[in-house]
Design an enzyme around this catalytic site. Sequence first.
Site, PDB file in Angstrom:
ATOM      1  N   LYS A 141       0.814  -1.227   0.000  1.00  0.00           N
ATOM      2  CA  LYS A 141       0.000   0.000   0.000  1.00  0.00           C
ATOM      3  C   LYS A 141       0.845   1.273   0.000  1.00  0.00           C
ATOM      4  CE  LYS A 141      -3.963  -2.129   2.255  1.00  0.00           C
ATOM      5  NZ  LYS A 141      -4.977  -2.037   3.295  1.00  0.00           N
ATOM      6  N   ASP A 146     -10.145   2.164   2.664  1.00  0.00           N
ATOM      7  CA  ASP A 146     -10.208   1.342   3.883  1.00  0.00           C
ATOM      8  C   ASP A 146     -10.994   2.026   5.004  1.00  0.00           C
ATOM      9  OD1 ASP A 146      -8.789  -0.823   2.899  1.00  0.00           O
ATOM     10  OD2 ASP A 146      -6.854   0.013   3.470  1.00  0.00           O
TER      11      ASP A 146
END
Length: 277
Positions: free
Chosen positions: A68, A105
């Site tokens: 990420k 997220d």
Amino acid sequence: MTVIDRYAVFGNPIKHSKSPRIHKLFAEQTGQTLVYEAQEVPTEQFSSAVKTFFADDGKGLNCTIPLKELAWAFADHKTERAQLAKAVNTLALQADGSILGDNTDGVGLITDLTNNHGINLADRNVLILGAGGATRGIIKPLREQSVKSIVVANRTIDKAINLATEFVKFGHIIGCGFEVLNKQHFDLIINATSTSLTGQLPPLPTNILAENGVCYDLAYSNEPTTFVRWGQENNALKSLDGLGMLVEQAAEAFFIWRGVRPLTEPVIKQLNDERLR
Ligand code: ATR
């Protein structure tokens, strides 16, 4: 010849990822034609793998552990929430050929907690375990739910303190180590460490969960994670893993890519049924 839009999740390891299943269910439900695959990508090959993917009719990527931060660095431009998280889980090809980086997220977690589990976050005392990218992505979304306080506890105390210093502009937040946690009760404890992936658990005192408190592990597994079990043993009202968050962040990515919002409830139900088998 019609070229089918390609999507994928890159990670390492990636074998057990549920993302291809989720996006297949979304595509069927919304009548969208696309393919979505999982690809194991070592960190040192990330940049070349992403370039190859987009050069080869790729339209969007999800990136998961440990990629990420690399995705964040790769993106040509980023949304505000991705910028804050310093982590990107969604890359989207733009009309001008550039790559947008986003982080879905945080919104995935909030949607799962509030919509799917009916948890009101306003005025709650929240403890977040861990001070990495996962934590960075959820602080502002939690703040926007008017939580009362956020404590970030981390094994490396300096990281928690630095993170609290950076995020204090959004509201009350304290960074500390695990050993000072026995003085307060928390309504919501979120495990944002990577411990569940290795079956470990941060050293937590047993008396820190408030009555009717909720535990939430950002990780998910077919069996209850160590932290989900800790919540059950400590009388949590609910002790949840991150399967719902996974589906919600995927729905947000699907919307970014396709402009269509899939229903998440039937997909969460389907995945829960499948893991009980
Ligand atoms: P992510 O991007 O998923 O947040 P990360 O940035 O590598 O991943 O962060 C992992 C987090 O899990 C960190 O907070 C890490 O603590 P340290 O900062 O002290 O390394 C935490 N973590 C990993 N293993 C742990 C363990 N065995 N006990 C407690 N915390 C652990």
